[in-house]
Each structure stands twice: as C-alpha cells, then as structure tokens.
Scaffold this active site. Structure first.
Site, mmCIF file in Angstrom:
data_model
loop_
_atom_site.group_PDB
_atom_site.id
_atom_site.type_symbol
_atom_site.label_atom_id
_atom_site.label_comp_id
_atom_site.label_asym_id
_atom_site.label_seq_id
_atom_site.Cartn_x
_atom_site.Cartn_y
_atom_site.Cartn_z
ATOM 1 N N LYS A 11 -37.523 -17.987 -3.990
ATOM 2 C CA LYS A 11 -37.221 -19.152 -4.827
ATOM 3 C C LYS A 11 -37.743 -20.466 -4.224
ATOM 4 O O LYS A 11 -38.104 -20.513 -3.042
ATOM 5 C CB LYS A 11 -35.707 -19.216 -5.048
ATOM 6 C CG LYS A 11 -35.152 -18.017 -5.833
ATOM 7 C CD LYS A 11 -33.671 -18.184 -6.129
ATOM 8 C CE LYS A 11 -33.132 -17.028 -6.946
ATOM 9 N NZ LYS A 11 -31.683 -17.198 -7.273
ATOM 10 N N TYR A 51 -34.265 -16.013 -17.327
ATOM 11 C CA TYR A 51 -32.813 -16.078 -17.136
ATOM 12 C C TYR A 51 -32.054 -16.118 -18.468
ATOM 13 O O TYR A 51 -30.908 -16.580 -18.493
ATOM 14 C CB TYR A 51 -32.453 -17.285 -16.265
ATOM 15 C CG TYR A 51 -32.684 -17.049 -14.791
ATOM 16 C CD1 TYR A 51 -31.916 -16.106 -14.092
ATOM 17 C CD2 TYR A 51 -33.641 -17.757 -14.075
ATOM 18 C CE1 TYR A 51 -32.106 -15.880 -12.742
ATOM 19 C CE2 TYR A 51 -33.842 -17.531 -12.711
ATOM 20 C CZ TYR A 51 -33.065 -16.596 -12.050
ATOM 21 O OH TYR A 51 -33.255 -16.377 -10.711
ATOM 22 N N ASN A 114 -30.433 -20.170 -3.385
ATOM 23 C CA ASN A 114 -30.088 -19.053 -2.500
ATOM 24 C C ASN A 114 -31.289 -18.170 -2.160
ATOM 25 O O ASN A 114 -31.151 -16.988 -1.886
ATOM 26 C CB ASN A 114 -28.910 -18.259 -3.081
ATOM 27 C CG ASN A 114 -29.210 -17.695 -4.457
ATOM 28 O OD1 ASN A 114 -30.331 -17.798 -4.950
ATOM 29 N ND2 ASN A 114 -28.214 -17.086 -5.080
ATOM 30 N N HIS A 117 -34.290 -13.828 -5.500
ATOM 31 C CA HIS A 117 -33.751 -13.064 -6.635
ATOM 32 C C HIS A 117 -34.109 -11.599 -6.405
ATOM 33 O O HIS A 117 -35.185 -11.300 -5.904
ATOM 34 C CB HIS A 117 -34.400 -13.523 -7.951
ATOM 35 C CG HIS A 117 -34.180 -12.536 -9.079
ATOM 36 N ND1 HIS A 117 -33.059 -12.571 -9.865
ATOM 37 C CD2 HIS A 117 -34.918 -11.458 -9.505
ATOM 38 C CE1 HIS A 117 -33.115 -11.574 -10.747
ATOM 39 N NE2 HIS A 117 -34.231 -10.898 -10.552
ATOM 40 N N GLU A 128 -38.026 -6.846 -15.773
ATOM 41 C CA GLU A 128 -38.513 -8.015 -15.042
ATOM 42 C C GLU A 128 -39.931 -7.799 -14.532
ATOM 43 O O GLU A 128 -40.763 -8.709 -14.581
ATOM 44 C CB GLU A 128 -37.542 -8.341 -13.904
ATOM 45 C CG GLU A 128 -36.183 -8.829 -14.413
ATOM 46 C CD GLU A 128 -35.108 -8.917 -13.342
ATOM 47 O OE1 GLU A 128 -33.959 -9.273 -13.697
ATOM 48 O OE2 GLU A 128 -35.386 -8.639 -12.159
HETATM 49 P P1 GDP Z 1 -27.628 -12.863 -8.227
HETATM 50 O O1 GDP Z 1 -27.858 -11.584 -8.990
HETATM 51 O O2 GDP Z 1 -26.951 -12.644 -6.890
HETATM 52 O O3 GDP Z 1 -28.885 -13.693 -8.074
HETATM 53 O O4 GDP Z 1 -26.568 -13.758 -9.065
HETATM 54 P P2 GDP Z 1 -26.373 -14.036 -10.642
HETATM 55 O O5 GDP Z 1 -27.191 -13.077 -11.462
HETATM 56 O O6 GDP Z 1 -24.902 -14.098 -10.880
HETATM 57 O O7 GDP Z 1 -26.927 -15.518 -10.844
HETATM 58 C C1 GDP Z 1 -28.301 -15.789 -10.961
HETATM 59 C C2 GDP Z 1 -28.630 -17.026 -10.149
HETATM 60 O O8 GDP Z 1 -27.959 -18.149 -10.710
HETATM 61 C C3 GDP Z 1 -28.150 -17.005 -8.687
HETATM 62 O O9 GDP Z 1 -29.007 -16.311 -7.811
HETATM 63 C C4 GDP Z 1 -28.094 -18.478 -8.367
HETATM 64 O O10 GDP Z 1 -29.381 -19.033 -8.082
HETATM 65 C C5 GDP Z 1 -27.567 -19.062 -9.670
HETATM 66 N N1 GDP Z 1 -26.088 -19.155 -9.695
HETATM 67 C C6 GDP Z 1 -25.180 -18.136 -9.729
HETATM 68 N N2 GDP Z 1 -23.913 -18.606 -9.751
HETATM 69 C C7 GDP Z 1 -24.025 -19.964 -9.745
HETATM 70 C C8 GDP Z 1 -23.069 -21.024 -9.781
HETATM 71 O O11 GDP Z 1 -21.847 -20.802 -9.827
HETATM 72 N N3 GDP Z 1 -23.575 -22.306 -9.767
HETATM 73 C C9 GDP Z 1 -24.899 -22.562 -9.736
HETATM 74 N N4 GDP Z 1 -25.319 -23.838 -9.718
HETATM 75 N N5 GDP Z 1 -25.823 -21.596 -9.704
HETATM 76 C C10 GDP Z 1 -25.403 -20.310 -9.705
#
Ligand code: GDP
Length: 140
Positions: A11, A51, A114, A117, A128
């Site tokens: 990222k 997304y 973070n 992905h 994807e």
């Molecule tokens: P992943 O599968 O661990 O990447 O997590 P998710 O699929 O739940 O979320 C996708 C991405 O959205 C995450 O990797 C973060 O970059 C972002 N994200 C997830 N939860 C949050 C949140 O509570 N706040 C914000 N600002 N970004 C989030």
C-alpha cells in the site's frame, strides 16, 4: 496442502517509506513466490471498484483516498496454502493487535495505513487477480 495463488498489494504508506523490498523479503522468507508484480498508481475509480465490498463501511471514503494517495505494488503470490499463509504473515488489520514479526506489526502506521492487502478467501483471490492482472503477466 494445496498450491494456491493469492493477491497482494503493497500500500501507499509502505511504498512512500521505500519498504517494497523489506516486505518482499518477508513474503519470500515465508516460502511464497512473487509470480507477478506491477507498480502503479490507482485512480479513484480503480480503488472504488476494488473495494466495492466495503462501499457501505464508514471508512470507505477514507480508504479510497488513502489507496490513491501514492504508488502501490500489486502482486500475485504462489505457494502452499498461500491465502492463509499470507494472511498469517500480514498480521491483524489493526497493527496494535498484530503478532510480533508480522508485516503489519513491523511496518504498519495505523489501522488504515497498514502496509499490505491480502485476499481473504479463494473466491476473492481469484476475483482480485483477474481484476488486476492479465494471464500473460503471471509467470509461475
Ligand atoms: P483486511 O482484510 O485485514 O485488509 O481488513 P478489511 O477487509 O476489514 O479492511 C480493508 C482495509 O480497510 C484495511 O486493510 C484497512 O486499510 C482499512 N480499514 C479497515 N478497518 C478500518 C477502520 O476501522 N478505519 C479505517 N480508517 N480504515 C480501516
């Protein structure tokens, strides 16, 4: 264990800090092969499409803004149990909850920025990869 393919993104927070090589080293040390890799910069429409499953989440708008804020590196990773293996070495979404030695524990800045992905299921990995790479770009 089956040989699988998964989709990865390094990222913008990580490319900005020049961490592509450090993250790739962790990927390869875990026994995963990088069989496709392309650095690019997403437009708003690319991030929104990728997304789309998160469109209703409160952080969607911020996530799209973040993912278009700088270069990303898209990858296809291959190896035994690649989908679960990559999720394991990525660590928890929130780096505060990530295990020691994981990519997110070592490199992530926040729950949003973070660093990586990784696909969360075989179905999503397939989708994807298809969305982001042509078959000829993937060399296993
Ligand atoms: P992943 O599968 O661990 O990447 O997590 P998710 O699929 O739940 O979320 C996708 C991405 O959205 C995450 O990797 C973060 O970059 C972002 N994200 C997830 N939860 C949050 C949140 O509570 N706040 C914000 N600002 N970004 C989030």
């Amino acid at each position: 264990m089956a040989i699988e393919r998964t989709f990865s993104i390094i990222k913008p927070d990580a490319t900005r800090r020049n961490l592509t090589g450090a993250i790739n080293a962790k990927i390869e040390a875990a026994g995963l092969r990088i069989i496709a890799q392309r650095r690019t910069k997403w437009k708003q429409a690319d991030a929104r499409k990728f997304y789309a499953v998160h469109a209703k989440r409160p952080f969607y708008k911020d996530l799209v803004k973040f993912m278009t804020s700088g270069p990303i590196v898209m990858q296809v990773l291959e190896g035994n149990n690649a989908i679960a293996k990559y999720r394991e070495i990525m660590g928890a979404t929130n780096p505060a909850n990530a295990d020691a030695g994981t990519i997110r524990k070592d490199f992530a800045e926040s729950i949003e920025a973070n660093s990586v992905h990784g696909s969360d299921s075989a179905e999503n990995a397939k989708k994807e990869i298809k969305l982001c790479f042509k078959a000829a770009e993937i060399v296993g």
